[in-house]
Design a protein around this motif. Structure first.
Motif, PDB file in Angstrom:
ATOM      1  N   GLU A  16       1.001  -1.189  -0.038  1.00 49.23           N
ATOM      2  CA  GLU A  16      -0.114  -0.013  -0.029  1.00 49.23           C
ATOM      3  C   GLU A  16       0.724   1.192  -0.030  1.00 49.23           C
ATOM      4  O   GLU A  16       0.550   2.220  -0.788  1.00 49.23           O
ATOM      5  N   ALA A  17       2.018   1.133   0.703  1.00 49.34           N
ATOM      6  CA  ALA A  17       2.828   2.420   0.829  1.00 49.34           C
ATOM      7  C   ALA A  17       3.508   2.620  -0.436  1.00 49.34           C
ATOM      8  O   ALA A  17       3.724   3.980  -0.937  1.00 49.34           O
ATOM      9  N   GLU A  18       3.933   1.632  -1.184  1.00 52.92           N
ATOM     10  CA  GLU A  18       4.382   1.655  -2.715  1.00 52.92           C
ATOM     11  C   GLU A  18       3.406   2.340  -3.658  1.00 52.92           C
ATOM     12  O   GLU A  18       3.819   3.138  -4.117  1.00 52.92           O
ATOM     13  N   ARG A  19       2.320   1.707  -3.528  1.00 54.97           N
ATOM     14  CA  ARG A  19       1.220   2.254  -4.423  1.00 54.97           C
ATOM     15  C   ARG A  19       1.031   3.534  -4.187  1.00 54.97           C
ATOM     16  O   ARG A  19       0.741   4.377  -5.132  1.00 54.97           O
ATOM     17  N   VAL A  41      10.516  13.109   5.456  1.00 53.81           N
ATOM     18  CA  VAL A  41      11.806  12.298   5.420  1.00 53.81           C
ATOM     19  C   VAL A  41      12.820  13.043   4.309  1.00 53.81           C
ATOM     20  O   VAL A  41      11.957  13.787   3.494  1.00 53.81           O
ATOM     21  N   ARG A  42      13.793  12.638   4.089  1.00 56.19           N
ATOM     22  CA  ARG A  42      14.685  13.349   3.332  1.00 56.19           C
ATOM     23  C   ARG A  42      14.409  12.917   1.710  1.00 56.19           C
ATOM     24  O   ARG A  42      14.053  11.774   1.577  1.00 56.19           O
ATOM     25  N   LEU A  43      14.872  13.714   1.021  1.00 53.59           N
ATOM     26  CA  LEU A  43      14.575  13.505  -0.371  1.00 53.59           C
ATOM     27  C   LEU A  43      15.044  12.056  -0.846  1.00 53.59           C
ATOM     28  O   LEU A  43      14.501  11.511  -1.713  1.00 53.59           O
ATOM     29  N   PHE A  44      16.223  11.905  -0.411  1.00 56.09           N
ATOM     30  CA  PHE A  44      16.990  10.968  -1.193  1.00 56.09           C
ATOM     31  C   PHE A  44      16.214   9.538  -0.676  1.00 56.09           C
ATOM     32  O   PHE A  44      16.186   8.617  -1.321  1.00 56.09           O
ATOM     33  N   VAL A  45      15.547   9.642   0.312  1.00 58.23           N
ATOM     34  CA  VAL A  45      14.988   8.429   1.005  1.00 58.23           C
ATOM     35  C   VAL A  45      13.626   8.150   0.054  1.00 58.23           C
ATOM     36  O   VAL A  45      13.417   6.854  -0.379  1.00 58.23           O
ATOM     37  N   ILE A  46      13.049   9.128  -0.277  1.00 61.78           N
ATOM     38  CA  ILE A  46      11.751   9.216  -1.238  1.00 61.78           C
ATOM     39  C   ILE A  46      12.388   8.551  -2.905  1.00 61.78           C
ATOM     40  O   ILE A  46      11.817   7.856  -3.418  1.00 61.78           O
ATOM     41  N   GLN A  47      13.649   9.102  -3.146  1.00 60.89           N
ATOM     42  CA  GLN A  47      14.047   8.947  -4.417  1.00 60.89           C
ATOM     43  C   GLN A  47      14.656   7.251  -4.458  1.00 60.89           C
ATOM     44  O   GLN A  47      14.362   6.536  -5.447  1.00 60.89           O
ATOM     45  N   LYS A  48      14.961   6.806  -3.341  1.00 62.78           N
ATOM     46  CA  LYS A  48      15.471   5.487  -3.263  1.00 62.78           C
ATOM     47  C   LYS A  48      14.428   4.546  -3.338  1.00 62.78           C
ATOM     48  O   LYS A  48      14.273   3.509  -3.991  1.00 62.78           O
ATOM     49  N   ARG A  49      13.344   4.985  -2.709  1.00 61.59           N
ATOM     50  CA  ARG A  49      12.155   4.006  -2.693  1.00 61.59           C
ATOM     51  C   ARG A  49      11.466   3.943  -4.039  1.00 61.59           C
ATOM     52  O   ARG A  49      11.159   2.935  -4.592  1.00 61.59           O
ATOM     53  N   ARG A  50      11.371   5.284  -4.513  1.00 60.71           N
ATOM     54  CA  ARG A  50      10.709   5.426  -5.976  1.00 60.71           C
ATOM     55  C   ARG A  50      11.755   4.422  -6.846  1.00 60.71           C
ATOM     56  O   ARG A  50      11.038   3.563  -7.666  1.00 60.71           O
ATOM     57  N   ASP A  51      12.910   4.397  -6.940  1.00 55.13           N
ATOM     58  CA  ASP A  51      13.899   3.782  -7.566  1.00 55.13           C
ATOM     59  C   ASP A  51      13.692   2.139  -7.570  1.00 55.13           C
ATOM     60  O   ASP A  51      13.648   1.407  -8.263  1.00 55.13           O
ATOM     61  N   ARG A  52      13.577   1.899  -6.328  1.00 58.89           N
ATOM     62  CA  ARG A  52      13.174   0.215  -5.766  1.00 58.89           C
ATOM     63  C   ARG A  52      11.929  -0.232  -6.449  1.00 58.89           C
ATOM     64  O   ARG A  52      11.829  -1.149  -7.080  1.00 58.89           O
ATOM     65  N   LEU A  54      10.129   1.288  -8.975  1.00 56.68           N
ATOM     66  CA  LEU A  54      10.108   1.153 -10.527  1.00 56.68           C
ATOM     67  C   LEU A  54      10.971  -0.235 -10.965  1.00 56.68           C
ATOM     68  O   LEU A  54      10.551  -0.603 -12.002  1.00 56.68           O
ATOM     69  N   ALA A  55      11.917  -0.406 -10.080  1.00 55.98           N
ATOM     70  CA  ALA A  55      12.515  -1.600 -10.615  1.00 55.98           C
ATOM     71  C   ALA A  55      11.727  -2.919 -10.350  1.00 55.98           C
ATOM     72  O   ALA A  55      11.699  -3.752 -11.144  1.00 55.98           O
ATOM     73  N   LYS A  56      11.116  -2.913  -9.352  1.00 54.59           N
ATOM     74  CA  LYS A  56      10.203  -3.973  -9.119  1.00 54.59           C
ATOM     75  C   LYS A  56       9.023  -3.749 -10.235  1.00 54.59           C
ATOM     76  O   LYS A  56       8.655  -4.979 -10.766  1.00 54.59           O
ATOM     77  N   LEU A  57       8.531  -2.834 -10.540  1.00 55.63           N
ATOM     78  CA  LEU A  57       7.510  -2.877 -11.725  1.00 55.63           C
ATOM     79  C   LEU A  57       7.931  -3.235 -13.041  1.00 55.63           C
ATOM     80  O   LEU A  57       7.590  -4.031 -13.936  1.00 55.63           O
ATOM     81  N   LYS A  58       9.414  -2.777 -13.118  1.00 54.86           N
ATOM     82  CA  LYS A  58      10.198  -3.170 -14.717  1.00 54.86           C
ATOM     83  C   LYS A  58      10.282  -4.627 -14.779  1.00 54.86           C
ATOM     84  O   LYS A  58      10.096  -5.097 -15.586  1.00 54.86           O
ATOM     85  N   LYS A  59      10.560  -5.242 -13.352  1.00 52.97           N
ATOM     86  CA  LYS A  59      10.645  -6.567 -13.278  1.00 52.97           C
ATOM     87  C   LYS A  59       9.423  -7.364 -13.757  1.00 52.97           C
ATOM     88  O   LYS A  59       9.453  -8.451 -14.372  1.00 52.97           O
ATOM     89  N   TYR A  60       8.599  -6.842 -12.921  1.00 52.47           N
ATOM     90  CA  TYR A  60       7.086  -7.647 -13.517  1.00 52.47           C
ATOM     91  C   TYR A  60       6.689  -7.479 -14.867  1.00 52.47           C
ATOM     92  O   TYR A  60       6.377  -8.409 -15.421  1.00 52.47           O
ATOM     93  N   PHE A  61       6.907  -6.174 -15.527  1.00 47.26           N
ATOM     94  CA  PHE A  61       6.518  -6.093 -16.720  1.00 47.26           C
ATOM     95  C   PHE A  61       7.575  -6.893 -17.863  1.00 47.26           C
ATOM     96  O   PHE A  61       7.067  -7.630 -18.893  1.00 47.26           O
TER      97      PHE A  61
END
Length: 75
Positions: A16-19, A41-52, A54-61
């Protein structure tokens, strides 16, 4: 277009948090900096979460595309 139809199913694979993060950044157009501020939270925290995420979605697709191509060859 086929991949776009898979988006709801791909989103189900996320927590849910990722969505929430993906919805905010890509559907509600909230800037990353603003989202980080809202969450306290710090900007880099959200950037890292976003990147993680997106990588998960890329793997799914990618898995879907591989399976789709495999079935296309069989038929």
């Amino acid at each position: 277009q086929a991949l776009l139809r898979l988006l709801p199913k791909a989103m189900e694979q996320l927590t849910e948090a990722e969505r929430e993060l993906i919805r905010a950044l890509y559907f509600d157009n909230v800037p990353v900096r603003e989202y980080a501020r809202q969450k306290g939270v710090r900007l880099f925290v959200i950037q890292k979460r976003r990147d993680r995420i997106l990588a998960k979605l890329k793997k799914y697709f990618k898995k879907f595309v591989i399976m789709h191509n495999l079935f296309k060859k069989i038929w």
